[in-house]
Design a protein around this motif. Structure first.
Motif, PDB file in Angstrom:
ATOM      1  N   GLY A 152       0.855  -1.042  -0.183  1.00 25.62           N
ATOM      2  CA  GLY A 152      -0.574  -0.020   0.300  1.00 25.62           C
ATOM      3  C   GLY A 152       0.934   1.133  -0.107  1.00 25.62           C
ATOM      4  N   PHE A 153       1.813   1.175  -0.355  1.00 24.47           N
ATOM      5  CA  PHE A 153       3.212   2.418   0.165  1.00 24.47           C
ATOM      6  C   PHE A 153       2.802   2.924  -1.116  1.00 24.47           C
ATOM      7  CE2 PHE A 153       6.679   5.031   0.000  1.00 24.47           C
ATOM      8  CZ  PHE A 153       6.544   5.784   1.287  1.00 24.47           C
ATOM      9  N   ASP A 154       2.457   4.124  -1.327  1.00 24.28           N
ATOM     10  CA  ASP A 154       2.796   5.043  -2.358  1.00 24.28           C
ATOM     11  C   ASP A 154       3.687   6.346  -2.427  1.00 24.28           C
ATOM     12  OD1 ASP A 154       0.972   6.335  -1.428  1.00 24.28           O
ATOM     13  OD2 ASP A 154      -0.712   5.899  -1.798  1.00 24.28           O
ATOM     14  N   LEU A 155       3.438   6.529  -4.363  1.00 23.01           N
ATOM     15  CA  LEU A 155       4.079   8.093  -4.616  1.00 23.01           C
ATOM     16  C   LEU A 155       3.522   9.462  -3.570  1.00 23.01           C
ATOM     17  CD1 LEU A 155       5.973   9.599  -6.078  1.00 23.01           C
ATOM     18  CD2 LEU A 155       3.997  10.093  -8.201  1.00 23.01           C
ATOM     19  N   GLN A 156       2.141   9.705  -2.628  1.00 19.28           N
ATOM     20  CA  GLN A 156       2.256  10.949  -1.754  1.00 19.28           C
ATOM     21  C   GLN A 156       2.508  10.593  -0.845  1.00 19.28           C
ATOM     22  OE1 GLN A 156      -0.066   8.835  -4.156  1.00 19.28           O
ATOM     23  NE2 GLN A 156      -0.767  10.414  -4.300  1.00 19.28           N
ATOM     24  N   ASP A 157       2.785   8.827  -0.187  1.00 17.60           N
ATOM     25  CA  ASP A 157       3.455   8.473   0.709  1.00 17.60           C
ATOM     26  C   ASP A 157       5.129   9.016   1.094  1.00 17.60           C
ATOM     27  OD1 ASP A 157       1.155   7.594   1.902  1.00 17.60           O
ATOM     28  OD2 ASP A 157       1.747   5.560   1.342  1.00 17.60           O
ATOM     29  N   ALA A 158       6.165   8.448  -0.596  1.00 18.37           N
ATOM     30  CA  ALA A 158       7.285   8.870  -0.601  1.00 18.37           C
ATOM     31  C   ALA A 158       7.317  10.057  -0.967  1.00 18.37           C
ATOM     32  CB  ALA A 158       7.081   8.382  -2.558  1.00 18.37           C
ATOM     33  N   GLU A 159       6.609  11.398  -1.311  1.00 16.77           N
ATOM     34  CA  GLU A 159       7.118  13.075  -0.648  1.00 16.77           C
ATOM     35  C   GLU A 159       7.074  13.329   0.040  1.00 16.77           C
ATOM     36  OE1 GLU A 159       3.193  13.891  -3.493  1.00 16.77           O
ATOM     37  OE2 GLU A 159       4.226  13.769  -5.998  1.00 16.77           O
ATOM     38  N   VAL A 160       6.298  12.804   0.629  1.00 12.48           N
ATOM     39  CA  VAL A 160       5.842  13.565   2.847  1.00 12.48           C
ATOM     40  C   VAL A 160       7.242  13.154   3.058  1.00 12.48           C
ATOM     41  CG1 VAL A 160       5.475  13.357   5.060  1.00 12.48           C
ATOM     42  CG2 VAL A 160       3.568  13.370   2.358  1.00 12.48           C
ATOM     43  N   VAL A 161       7.692  11.941   2.676  1.00 11.43           N
ATOM     44  CA  VAL A 161       8.889  11.154   2.938  1.00 11.43           C
ATOM     45  C   VAL A 161      10.546  12.287   2.911  1.00 11.43           C
ATOM     46  CG1 VAL A 161      10.873   9.543   3.565  1.00 11.43           C
ATOM     47  CG2 VAL A 161       8.374   9.010   4.049  1.00 11.43           C
ATOM     48  N   CYS A 162      10.734  12.208   1.266  1.00 12.87           N
ATOM     49  CA  CYS A 162      11.453  13.135   0.474  1.00 12.87           C
ATOM     50  C   CYS A 162      11.368  14.747   1.326  1.00 12.87           C
ATOM     51  CB  CYS A 162      11.608  13.384  -0.741  1.00 12.87           C
ATOM     52  SG  CYS A 162      11.891  10.833  -0.890  1.00 12.87           S
ATOM     53  N   ARG A 163      10.232  15.253   1.616  1.00 18.01           N
ATOM     54  CA  ARG A 163       9.981  16.864   1.997  1.00 18.01           C
ATOM     55  C   ARG A 163      10.688  16.365   3.410  1.00 18.01           C
ATOM     56  NH1 ARG A 163       5.463  17.517   0.281  1.00 18.01           N
ATOM     57  NH2 ARG A 163       4.420  16.893   1.812  1.00 18.01           N
ATOM     58  N   GLU A 164      10.221  15.551   3.713  1.00 19.08           N
ATOM     59  CA  GLU A 164      10.616  15.993   5.678  1.00 19.08           C
ATOM     60  C   GLU A 164      11.915  15.583   5.637  1.00 19.08           C
ATOM     61  OE1 GLU A 164       8.918  13.083   9.078  1.00 19.08           O
ATOM     62  OE2 GLU A 164       8.503  13.020   7.574  1.00 19.08           O
ATOM     63  N   LEU A 165      12.560  14.724   5.070  1.00 20.88           N
ATOM     64  CA  LEU A 165      14.059  14.560   5.185  1.00 20.88           C
ATOM     65  C   LEU A 165      14.607  15.735   4.222  1.00 20.88           C
ATOM     66  CD1 LEU A 165      14.086  10.756   5.165  1.00 20.88           C
ATOM     67  CD2 LEU A 165      14.821  12.003   7.161  1.00 20.88           C
ATOM     68  N   GLY A 166      13.969  16.818   3.952  1.00 23.80           N
ATOM     69  CA  GLY A 166      15.102  17.659   2.962  1.00 23.80           C
ATOM     70  C   GLY A 166      15.677  16.833   1.825  1.00 23.80           C
ATOM     71  N   CYS A 167      14.697  16.308   1.127  1.00 20.38           N
ATOM     72  CA  CYS A 167      15.475  14.794   0.137  1.00 20.38           C
ATOM     73  C   CYS A 167      15.287  15.716  -1.398  1.00 20.38           C
ATOM     74  CB  CYS A 167      15.690  14.335   0.528  1.00 20.38           C
ATOM     75  SG  CYS A 167      16.832  13.462   1.930  1.00 20.38           S
ATOM     76  N   GLY A 168      14.127  16.866  -1.250  1.00 16.91           N
ATOM     77  CA  GLY A 168      13.653  16.328  -2.559  1.00 16.91           C
ATOM     78  C   GLY A 168      12.229  15.580  -2.890  1.00 16.91           C
ATOM     79  N   SER A 169      12.431  15.278  -3.757  1.00 21.04           N
ATOM     80  CA  SER A 169      11.275  14.945  -4.666  1.00 21.04           C
ATOM     81  C   SER A 169      11.769  13.495  -4.798  1.00 21.04           C
ATOM     82  CB  SER A 169      10.702  14.933  -5.469  1.00 21.04           C
ATOM     83  OG  SER A 169      11.400  15.376  -6.854  1.00 21.04           O
ATOM     84  N   PRO A 170      10.703  12.310  -4.345  1.00 18.17           N
ATOM     85  CA  PRO A 170      11.014  11.141  -4.371  1.00 18.17           C
ATOM     86  C   PRO A 170      11.218  10.383  -6.248  1.00 18.17           C
ATOM     87  CG  PRO A 170       8.795  10.417  -4.097  1.00 18.17           C
ATOM     88  CD  PRO A 170       9.410  12.392  -4.494  1.00 18.17           C
ATOM     89  N   SER A 171      12.033   9.811  -6.392  1.00 22.05           N
ATOM     90  CA  SER A 171      12.356   9.115  -7.808  1.00 22.05           C
ATOM     91  C   SER A 171      12.073   7.671  -7.994  1.00 22.05           C
ATOM     92  CB  SER A 171      14.872   9.239  -8.127  1.00 22.05           C
ATOM     93  OG  SER A 171      14.837   8.316  -7.519  1.00 22.05           O
ATOM     94  N   GLY A 172      12.491   6.673  -6.881  1.00 19.78           N
ATOM     95  CA  GLY A 172      11.392   5.237  -6.626  1.00 19.78           C
ATOM     96  C   GLY A 172      11.464   5.002  -5.460  1.00 19.78           C
ATOM     97  N   PHE A 173      11.313   3.881  -5.479  1.00 20.35           N
ATOM     98  CA  PHE A 173      10.576   3.239  -4.601  1.00 20.35           C
ATOM     99  C   PHE A 173      10.025   1.834  -5.048  1.00 20.35           C
ATOM    100  CE2 PHE A 173       6.834   5.307  -4.996  1.00 20.35           C
ATOM    101  CZ  PHE A 173       5.916   4.488  -5.178  1.00 20.35           C
ATOM    102  N   LYS A 174      10.156   0.536  -3.902  1.00 20.34           N
ATOM    103  CA  LYS A 174       9.979  -0.777  -3.783  1.00 20.34           C
ATOM    104  C   LYS A 174       9.846  -1.694  -2.935  1.00 20.34           C
ATOM    105  CE  LYS A 174      14.390  -1.819  -5.908  1.00 20.34           C
ATOM    106  NZ  LYS A 174      14.790  -2.428  -7.561  1.00 20.34           N
ATOM    107  N   GLY A 175       9.412  -2.825  -2.496  1.00 23.46           N
ATOM    108  CA  GLY A 175       9.309  -3.682  -1.591  1.00 23.46           C
ATOM    109  C   GLY A 175      10.303  -4.274  -1.692  1.00 23.46           C
TER     110      GLY A 175
END
Length: 663
Positions: A139-162
């Motif tokens: 269930g982890f999706d792009l919106q979740d990844a965007e929040v994590v990257c922004r919280e860490l000051g790391c820009g936008s997500p470029s890839g994620f997978k299980g």
């Protein structure tokens, strides 16, 4: 504070008991001014020499169980206009005094990425009830990844997978982020408490938040800027090279470096790196604020790369599709495909490529159908194949764009390399600083190997007589032939009178061998001559250098002979007065030449000579064979005719006797 002191107070040295550190004065225990405990007292950590970087700050965050570093800044105890203030001492003299520079760190208190290649990649973990837990990928999706990257000051997500990690994730609850939240734990979440066995989420953010490219055609092209202490400024780098520039492309997840240059400007405020920084990522290097007259411009490939931490022109081929990097299946990958990749990356021509097993199946199974002329791999036609031999991905090594010029051979001359469509001579900086001839031989050995010119015979630095723009290269950084491109410096202002000269063993072209007269076409390096007739073996070579000699080597089943003649206008003719069976065997031409005060040789292909009977003998033999065959046929026919007649006569006599008896 130097790095050794950092290791001591972080407890990385086993002989020293771990020192205690803390962050104070911030809104939480995970933010504030860095302090270190000495005995029973807490003292602020100073950074007078500006030795601190984000990697060191990240170690502090992890040590105090505060996740990953979000920001690092330096502050003064007071707020003077510069870092240097003045005061009067007891002798009434003005003395410059440096005020203490304090280190302030902000960490993420609830989320971190662990085990990645840089600060903004790795396995996602969250902190709940003071315990760090891996996050289930279900269930982890792009919106979740965007929040994590922004919280860490790391820009936008470029890839994620299980991925499988041997143990089940402790955090099974599904996040339901909208993408706008300030932190992952601020998102809504479901009450799910199950997860696919052992699958945890790994995430890569596109921008560590400290570097960017601006004023270009996109996020992977433009002027390099660095954010330090909350301030964005362009970058100037005194020892800029291809490897440093490629680090920016890696940080931005923009694939391979295509081009970089230092552009002259009016006086601007810049960040400058220390010249000896060799960190994997630029934001890990120490920087200084300085007024400069130049900035760095970079263009990265946003669609293709060779995955290798150490070589720019060698590695596992990956393409980017829908913001995800995928390894390429080796099935059907051919030389034309490889030529397009190497040219697209500015890495010369293909040197070698092969399929290798990588434990997991390639994500990109489509077969490329390049003609070899396309400007980029994704511009090639491709098939609709969606299968691949299990786990085979393509690895590719390109030769790099280099040449030897100024002589009649492609394997000797002045070393030049091509960067951004410009050929320049190459000078070894290690030789220039130390005048140590051993460094030039290191470069020369790599050049001869990459140009497929055999081994190095000689190398030297010559005085060209006037200054020219050159590319600097550092031979001390070489790790293999494929890393030559890594060590190329790109600062435009370098001009010198020197150039590097290289001589390789395969200096001479391969000579030719032929036979005259020859009554049959040469087939599989075999040639026939008429028995008893004159014949010649001719050795020749393409005009390169005057002089030299040819050695004709004859080898039969019972003996070996050598014949030597000087060249006459690049030819030598070995005459044999009468072909005999003893001339049957293998012949090879070897060209010998002394040039540049060294002896060189080059060997032709071999031919196998077969003496055969003259044509008249063959005709006579053929006529005799035909006459014998006619005679045999005639005798055979006469014999069978006579036998048949005898049988017929006997039959008639028997019939007459039968009739007589009946009467």
């Amino acid at each position: 504070m130097d790095l050794r002191a950092l290791m001591l107070f972080l407890g990385f040295c086993s002989s020293v008991s771990p020192a205690e550190v803390r962050l104070v004065g911030g809104p939480s225990p995970c933010s504030g001014r860095l302090e270190q405990q000495h005995q029973s007292d807490w003292e602020p950590v100073t950074d007078q020499n500006w030795d601190w970087n984000l990697t060191a700050a990240d170690q502090v965050c992890r040590r105090i169980s505060c996740g990953s570093v979000v920001s690092l800044r330096r502050t003064l105890d007071q707020e003077p206009p510069t870092d240097v203030v003045t005061k009067y001492d007891s002798r009434a003299e003005v003395t410059p005094v440096l005020l203490p520079v304090r280190v302030e760190i902000t960490c993420s208190d609830s989320v971190k990425l662990v085990g990645g290649t840089h600060l903004c990649s790795g396995r996602l973990q969250v902190k709940w009830n003071q315990v760090w837990s891996s996050v289930c990928s279900d269930g982890f999706d792009l919106q979740d990844a965007e929040v994590v990257c922004r919280e860490l000051g790391c820009g936008s997500p470029s890839g994620f997978k299980g991925k499988l990690y041997g143990e089940a994730p402790e955090w099974n609850t599904e996040f339901l982020c909208g993408g706008h939240e300030s932190g992952l734990l601020h998102c809504d979440h479901s009450d799910r408490d199950t997860c696919s066995p052992g699958t945890t989420i790994t995430l890569t953010c596109s921008d560590p938040g400290r570097v960017r490219l601006v004023e270009g055609s996109g996020r992977c092209d433009g002027t390099l800027e660095l954010r330090n202490w909350g301030e964005w400024k362009p970058v100037d780098y005194p020892d800029w090279d291809l490897w440093s520039a490629s680090g920016v492309c890696r940080e931005l997840d923009c694939g391979a470096l295509v081009s970089t240059r230092r552009r002259e400007t009016s006086s601007v405020d810049t960040w400058k790196f220390e010249s000896d920084c060799n960190a994997m990522y630029l934001f890990q290097c120490d920087t200084q604020h300085e007024t400069s007259s130049g900035v760095i411009e970079i263009t990265c490939s946003d669609s293709v790369r060779l995955e290798n931490r150490f070589h720019l022109c060698s590695g596992r081929l990956q393409v980017k599709w829908n913001q995800v990097w995928s390894s390429v299946c080796s099935d059907g990958f051919d030389l034309q495909d490889a030529e397009v990749v190497c040219r697209e990356l500015g890495c010369g021509s293909p040197w070698r490529f092969k399929g290798e097993l990588y434990g997991e199946a390639p994500e990109w199974n489509t077969e490329f159908l390049c003609g070899g002329h396309e400007s980029g791999l994704l511009h090639c036609d491709h098939s609709d194949r969606d299968t691949c031999s299990p786990g085979t991905t393509i690895t590719l090594t390109c030769s790099g764009a280099m040449r030897l010029v100024g002589t009649n051979s492609t394997c000797a001359g002045e070393l030049q390399m091509k960067v951004h469509a410009e050929w320049r001579p190459v000078v070894d900086e290690d030789w220039y600083q130390n005048r140590d001839q051993n460094w030039t031989s290191v470069v020369a050995a790599v050049v001869c190997s990459q140009l497929k010119c055999g081994s190095v015979v000689a190398s030297d630095v010559e005085d060209f007589g006037s200054k020219r723009p050159v590319w600097w290269i550092e031979s001390s950084c070489f790790q293999s032939a494929a890393s030559l491109q890594n060590c190329l410096g790109l600062t435009d202002v370098y001009q010198t009178i020197y150039s590097l000269q290289v001589i390789c063993s395969d200096l001479l072209v391969q000579p030719n061998i032929s036979v005259s007269p020859s009554h049959d076409e040469v087939q599989q390096q075999k040639v026939k001559v008429v028995m008893g007739s004159n014949f010649s073996i001719i050795c020749s070579t393409r005009p390169q250098y005057p002089g030299g000699s040819f050695q004709l080597v004859f080898t039969s089943s019972s003996t070996t002979f050598n014949y030597v003649l000087p060249t006459v206008t690049h030819w030598a003719v070995f005459l044999f007065p009468a072909a005999e069976d003893l001339h049957r065997g293998t012949y090879t031409c070897i060209y010998h030449l002394n040039v540049f005060s060294y002896n060189f040789s080059s060997t032709s292909q071999s031919i196998y000579l077969i003496p055969s009977a003259p044509l008249m003998d063959l005709i006579i033999r053929l006529v005799v064979h035909l006459l014998v065959m006619v005679l045999l046929i005639t005798v055979t026919c006469f014999y069978f005719k006579k036998k048949t007649l005898s049988v017929e006569t006997r039959s008639r006599n028997e019939e007459t006797n039968v009739l007589t008896d009946l009467q």
